[in-house]
Scaffold this motif. Structure first.
Motif, PDB file in Angstrom:
ATOM      1  N   LEU A  39       0.805  -1.219   0.000  1.00  0.00           N
ATOM      2  CA  LEU A  39       0.000   0.000   0.000  1.00  0.00           C
ATOM      3  C   LEU A  39       0.840   1.273   0.000  1.00  0.00           C
ATOM      4  CD1 LEU A  39      -2.844  -0.951   2.525  1.00  0.00           C
ATOM      5  CD2 LEU A  39      -2.962  -0.891   0.021  1.00  0.00           C
ATOM      6  N   ASP A  40       1.936   1.259   0.738  1.00  0.00           N
ATOM      7  CA  ASP A  40       2.706   2.490   0.924  1.00  0.00           C
ATOM      8  C   ASP A  40       3.772   2.706  -0.149  1.00  0.00           C
ATOM      9  OD1 ASP A  40       1.201   2.771   3.194  1.00  0.00           O
ATOM     10  OD2 ASP A  40       2.768   2.125   4.574  1.00  0.00           O
ATOM     11  N   HIS A  41       4.214   1.647  -0.785  1.00  0.00           N
ATOM     12  CA  HIS A  41       5.329   1.775  -1.728  1.00  0.00           C
ATOM     13  C   HIS A  41       5.038   1.146  -3.091  1.00  0.00           C
ATOM     14  CE1 HIS A  41       7.774   3.236   1.603  1.00  0.00           C
ATOM     15  NE2 HIS A  41       7.373   2.192   2.308  1.00  0.00           N
ATOM     16  N   ALA A  42       4.726  -0.161  -3.110  1.00  0.00           N
ATOM     17  CA  ALA A  42       4.664  -0.886  -4.384  1.00  0.00           C
ATOM     18  C   ALA A  42       3.651  -0.292  -5.351  1.00  0.00           C
ATOM     19  CB  ALA A  42       4.340  -2.360  -4.122  1.00  0.00           C
ATOM     20  N   GLN A  43       2.479   0.059  -4.859  1.00  0.00           N
ATOM     21  CA  GLN A  43       1.445   0.524  -5.781  1.00  0.00           C
ATOM     22  C   GLN A  43       1.782   1.866  -6.443  1.00  0.00           C
ATOM     23  OE1 GLN A  43      -2.416   1.586  -4.285  1.00  0.00           O
ATOM     24  NE2 GLN A  43      -1.648   2.298  -2.308  1.00  0.00           N
ATOM     25  N   TYR A  44       2.785   2.554  -5.934  1.00  0.00           N
ATOM     26  CA  TYR A  44       3.208   3.823  -6.537  1.00  0.00           C
ATOM     27  C   TYR A  44       4.428   3.665  -7.443  1.00  0.00           C
ATOM     28  CZ  TYR A  44      -0.026   5.791  -3.181  1.00  0.00           C
ATOM     29  OH  TYR A  44      -1.163   6.084  -2.460  1.00  0.00           O
ATOM     30  N   GLU A  45       4.935   2.452  -7.577  1.00  0.00           N
ATOM     31  CA  GLU A  45       6.102   2.206  -8.427  1.00  0.00           C
ATOM     32  C   GLU A  45       5.667   1.978  -9.876  1.00  0.00           C
ATOM     33  OE1 GLU A  45       9.265   2.364  -7.594  1.00  0.00           O
ATOM     34  OE2 GLU A  45       8.846   2.832  -5.495  1.00  0.00           O
ATOM     35  N   GLY A  46       6.413   2.571 -10.804  1.00  0.00           N
ATOM     36  CA  GLY A  46       6.079   2.456 -12.222  1.00  0.00           C
ATOM     37  C   GLY A  46       5.977   1.027 -12.728  1.00  0.00           C
ATOM     38  N   PRO A  47       6.971   0.148 -12.435  1.00  0.00           N
ATOM     39  CA  PRO A  47       6.876  -1.231 -12.922  1.00  0.00           C
ATOM     40  C   PRO A  47       5.644  -1.977 -12.404  1.00  0.00           C
ATOM     41  CG  PRO A  47       9.122  -0.729 -12.272  1.00  0.00           C
ATOM     42  CD  PRO A  47       8.278   0.424 -11.806  1.00  0.00           C
ATOM     43  N   ILE A  48       5.277  -1.737 -11.147  1.00  0.00           N
ATOM     44  CA  ILE A  48       4.093  -2.397 -10.575  1.00  0.00           C
ATOM     45  C   ILE A  48       2.834  -1.876 -11.264  1.00  0.00           C
ATOM     46  CG2 ILE A  48       2.767  -2.789  -8.483  1.00  0.00           C
ATOM     47  CD1 ILE A  48       5.509  -4.194  -8.586  1.00  0.00           C
ATOM     48  N   VAL A 131       8.865 -10.743  -8.983  1.00  0.00           N
ATOM     49  CA  VAL A 131       7.623  -9.980  -9.063  1.00  0.00           C
ATOM     50  C   VAL A 131       6.937  -9.944  -7.703  1.00  0.00           C
ATOM     51  CG1 VAL A 131       5.338  -9.878 -10.114  1.00  0.00           C
ATOM     52  CG2 VAL A 131       7.337 -10.494 -11.509  1.00  0.00           C
ATOM     53  N   LEU A 132       6.901 -11.071  -7.012  1.00  0.00           N
ATOM     54  CA  LEU A 132       6.286 -11.114  -5.685  1.00  0.00           C
ATOM     55  C   LEU A 132       7.044 -10.209  -4.714  1.00  0.00           C
ATOM     56  CD1 LEU A 132       5.598 -14.947  -5.518  1.00  0.00           C
ATOM     57  CD2 LEU A 132       3.897 -13.133  -5.807  1.00  0.00           C
ATOM     58  N   HIS A 133       8.360 -10.174  -4.849  1.00  0.00           N
ATOM     59  CA  HIS A 133       9.154  -9.257  -4.024  1.00  0.00           C
ATOM     60  C   HIS A 133       8.817  -7.815  -4.356  1.00  0.00           C
ATOM     61  CE1 HIS A 133      12.751  -6.880  -2.922  1.00  0.00           C
ATOM     62  NE2 HIS A 133      12.824  -7.712  -1.901  1.00  0.00           N
ATOM     63  N   GLY A 134       8.650  -7.511  -5.630  1.00  0.00           N
ATOM     64  CA  GLY A 134       8.311  -6.142  -6.013  1.00  0.00           C
ATOM     65  C   GLY A 134       6.953  -5.708  -5.496  1.00  0.00           C
ATOM     66  N   PHE A 135       6.004  -6.626  -5.447  1.00  0.00           N
ATOM     67  CA  PHE A 135       4.671  -6.304  -4.956  1.00  0.00           C
ATOM     68  C   PHE A 135       4.618  -6.232  -3.430  1.00  0.00           C
ATOM     69  CE2 PHE A 135       3.023  -6.868  -9.149  1.00  0.00           C
ATOM     70  CZ  PHE A 135       1.715  -6.383  -9.147  1.00  0.00           C
ATOM     71  N   PHE A 136       5.293  -7.175  -2.751  1.00  0.00           N
ATOM     72  CA  PHE A 136       5.038  -7.362  -1.328  1.00  0.00           C
ATOM     73  C   PHE A 136       6.255  -7.198  -0.430  1.00  0.00           C
ATOM     74  CE2 PHE A 136       2.085 -10.183  -3.740  1.00  0.00           C
ATOM     75  CZ  PHE A 136       0.954  -9.411  -3.563  1.00  0.00           C
ATOM     76  N   GLY A 137       7.414  -6.890  -0.998  1.00  0.00           N
ATOM     77  CA  GLY A 137       8.557  -6.525  -0.190  1.00  0.00           C
ATOM     78  C   GLY A 137       9.407  -7.690   0.292  1.00  0.00           C
ATOM     79  N   ASP A 138      10.370  -7.370   1.152  1.00  0.00           N
ATOM     80  CA  ASP A 138      11.357  -8.343   1.614  1.00  0.00           C
ATOM     81  C   ASP A 138      10.746  -9.501   2.391  1.00  0.00           C
ATOM     82  OD1 ASP A 138      13.354  -6.813   0.479  1.00  0.00           O
ATOM     83  OD2 ASP A 138      13.850  -5.772   2.356  1.00  0.00           O
ATOM     84  N   ASP A 139       9.601  -9.288   3.010  1.00  0.00           N
ATOM     85  CA  ASP A 139       8.984 -10.323   3.845  1.00  0.00           C
ATOM     86  C   ASP A 139       7.971 -11.166   3.096  1.00  0.00           C
ATOM     87  OD1 ASP A 139      10.402  -9.669   6.186  1.00  0.00           O
ATOM     88  OD2 ASP A 139       8.993  -8.065   6.675  1.00  0.00           O
ATOM     89  N   TRP A 140       8.004 -11.136   1.762  1.00  0.00           N
ATOM     90  CA  TRP A 140       6.935 -11.810   1.017  1.00  0.00           C
ATOM     91  C   TRP A 140       6.899 -13.311   1.266  1.00  0.00           C
ATOM     92  CZ3 TRP A 140       7.153 -15.712  -2.553  1.00  0.00           C
ATOM     93  CH2 TRP A 140       8.387 -16.002  -3.126  1.00  0.00           C
ATOM     94  N   GLN A 141       8.059 -13.956   1.403  1.00  0.00           N
ATOM     95  CA  GLN A 141       8.048 -15.401   1.600  1.00  0.00           C
ATOM     96  C   GLN A 141       7.393 -15.778   2.920  1.00  0.00           C
ATOM     97  OE1 GLN A 141      12.264 -16.475   0.890  1.00  0.00           O
ATOM     98  NE2 GLN A 141      11.504 -17.646  -0.852  1.00  0.00           N
ATOM     99  N   ARG A 142       7.737 -15.057   3.972  1.00  0.00           N
ATOM    100  CA  ARG A 142       7.151 -15.381   5.267  1.00  0.00           C
ATOM    101  C   ARG A 142       5.759 -14.786   5.445  1.00  0.00           C
ATOM    102  NH1 ARG A 142      12.324 -13.757   8.913  1.00  0.00           N
ATOM    103  NH2 ARG A 142      12.457 -12.205   7.261  1.00  0.00           N
ATOM    104  N   GLY A 143       5.444 -13.764   4.666  1.00  0.00           N
ATOM    105  CA  GLY A 143       4.154 -13.110   4.827  1.00  0.00           C
ATOM    106  C   GLY A 143       3.050 -13.654   3.943  1.00  0.00           C
ATOM    107  N   ILE A 144       3.377 -13.889   2.638  1.00  0.00           N
ATOM    108  CA  ILE A 144       2.342 -14.375   1.725  1.00  0.00           C
ATOM    109  C   ILE A 144       2.782 -15.644   1.000  1.00  0.00           C
ATOM    110  CG2 ILE A 144       1.230 -12.131   1.419  1.00  0.00           C
ATOM    111  CD1 ILE A 144       3.308 -13.471  -1.452  1.00  0.00           C
TER     112      ILE A 144
END
Length: 238
Positions: A39-48, A131-144
């Motif tokens: 919400l705070d970062h990924a959705q404002y990035e051009g590639p995303i 891509v999952l890292h770009g969407f959900f950040g460094d914690d994507w493996q443990r989070g989603i």
């Protein structure tokens, strides 16, 4: 509570949440970290934004009704959640429409489900780690990570039990967010297929009420359609 440890690939036939080592209270902060990053970062990035447009799914800030600009609660005194989160202010040409006015930002919810985005990435073949890292950040493996694994299995189940047209319809999200294409599951491993076959056999058994005291011992599935054959053979023997 029985669930797999977050971030660990568990393709041994167990459903997600079937490993006693999983601690839901340990997992939740990582999931919240993924939500905040998205919400705070990924959705404002051009590639995303480009990828979201390509697979035809609106990002939270692009929603015409109740857009979510950040993970923080909105406050009429701080210029809205985007300012509070330090994200760039969007002009009239950004996203799917003009920037919501001040009154539109007041009182809107800050919770967003990540499942639709995971589903869209899986069904279109874009669920790569980068891509999952770009969407959900460094914690994507443990989070989603476990959610990603389950959605991959759900996609396998959907394609096995329905026609292409039915599968596409199930992955559409209203008239404005229909899925533009479907791709076969990407980077599939033998362990993942075997686990899906075992779970599919359990589903077939449940369709015949072979659960609880009527449950049948399930043999390891054969490679091609063996799960179904094992179930039917055992039914005939009983």
């Amino acid at each position: 509570m029985a669930m797999p440890r977050p971030g660990e690939h568990n393709f041994q036939g167990e459903q997600p949440f079937a490993d006693a080592q999983f601690d839901i209270f340990d997992w939740h902060p990582y999931f919240q970290s993924c939500v905040r990053f998205f919400l705070d970062h990924a959705q404002y990035e051009g590639p995303i934004q480009a990828l979201a447009a390509f697979v035809n799914i609106q990002l939270p800030f692009q929603k015409s009704q109740n857009p979510v600009l950040s993970s923080r609660a909105n406050s009429p005194s701080n210029g809205g959640p985007a300012a509070a989160a330090g994200v760039p202010q969007l002009g009239p040409g950004a996203g799917f429409g003009a920037t919501p006015g001040r009154s539109a930002l007041m009182g809107q919810a800050s919770h967003v489900s990540l499942v639709p985005y995971i589903r869209r990435l899986v069904a279109t073949g874009f669920d790569f780690p980068a891509v999952l890292h770009g969407f959900f950040g460094d914690d994507w493996q443990r989070g989603i990570g476990h959610m990603h694994e389950q959605e991959r299995r759900n996609f396998l189940f959907a394609t096995k039990s329905n026609s292409w047209l039915d599968v596409k319809a199930s992955y559409d999200m209203g008239v404005d967010e229909t899925i533009p294409f479907l791709k076969p599951l990407q980077n599939t491993t033998e362990k993942e297929i075997v686990a899906a076959e075992a779970a599919w056999s359990e589903w077939l058994a449940m369709q015949d009420w072979m659960v609880g005291p009527r449950a049948l011992p399930m043999s390891p599935p054969a490679r091609r359609g063996g799960s179904e054959r094992k179930v039917h053979i055992k039914r005939e023997e009983t």
